[in-house]
Write a protein that holds these residues in place. Sequence first.
Motif, PDB file in Angstrom:
ATOM      1  N   THR A  30      14.750  58.050  54.287  1.00 41.78           N
ATOM      2  CA  THR A  30      15.290  58.842  53.179  1.00 41.78           C
ATOM      3  C   THR A  30      15.183  58.102  51.859  1.00 41.78           C
ATOM      4  OG1 THR A  30      16.854  59.892  54.704  1.00 41.78           O
ATOM      5  CG2 THR A  30      17.317  60.077  52.346  1.00 41.78           C
ATOM      6  N   ASN A  71      18.809  53.388  52.857  1.00 51.00           N
ATOM      7  CA  ASN A  71      18.868  54.844  53.005  1.00 51.00           C
ATOM      8  C   ASN A  71      20.299  55.299  52.738  1.00 51.00           C
ATOM      9  OD1 ASN A  71      16.059  55.216  54.318  1.00 51.00           O
ATOM     10  ND2 ASN A  71      17.052  53.720  55.638  1.00 51.00           N
ATOM     11  N   CYS A  79      19.383  59.055  57.228  1.00 54.68           N
ATOM     12  CA  CYS A  79      18.512  58.587  58.298  1.00 54.68           C
ATOM     13  C   CYS A  79      17.389  57.724  57.717  1.00 54.68           C
ATOM     14  CB  CYS A  79      17.924  59.771  59.067  1.00 54.68           C
ATOM     15  SG  CYS A  79      16.975  60.899  58.032  1.00 54.68           S
TER      16      CYS A  79
END
Length: 214
Positions: free
Chosen positions: A152, A171, A149
């Motif tokens: 991250t 991410n 998500c």
Amino acid sequence: MSENKENAAATPVASSGAPSQGRGGPGGRGQGGRGGKGGRRERPQRQAPPKPTTDDGVELVEKVVFINRCAKVVKGGRRFSFSALMVSGTHEGRVGVGYGKANEVIDCIKKAAEDAKRRIKRYAIVDGTIPHEVYAEFGGGKVLLKPACPGTGVIAGGGVRAVCEAVGIQNVLGKSLGSNNHANVVKATVAALAQLRTRDDVLGSRGKLKSKSL
């Protein structure tokens, strides 16, 4: 006697404060001295080398993953050669891996950069991450990538991180499960990216209408 005194008084005497053309003149050591107008020469400014770009003009980001030194023992001593592994990407879904060898470090990096530029391909990246989980192997290298998500970051290291950052992934969760050989890990990561398919690609392969992009 009076005439001699008058002649002496009429002769001009150089004062101590008057400027002279010698070392004590303006500019320190004369007109051509270090402190004069022509003393310091302006050095020409070095122009920065042009940034590498793709054939269509997109700027490339180059990263050196690993440089290996090899020593060959000969009669006169040792002869060293170098090999470089480099990753070049656009941060927009395209990346390539290059490998170069030479007797000097700079030369092998240039060869690797040219090789990486020729091997650049486009991969499926969606919203700064990968569309689905993927696993790939190359030689002894085994790489597992999972989507993450926003916020991250790139949770990976070594060659996996270099490839993901160069291709534009922001991410992702990555893990190297096999050999630590840099070349195999990097090529396994590229093989994993080659397996990625978006939703539209899957629907198109099944003969269905592609989903409308939101």
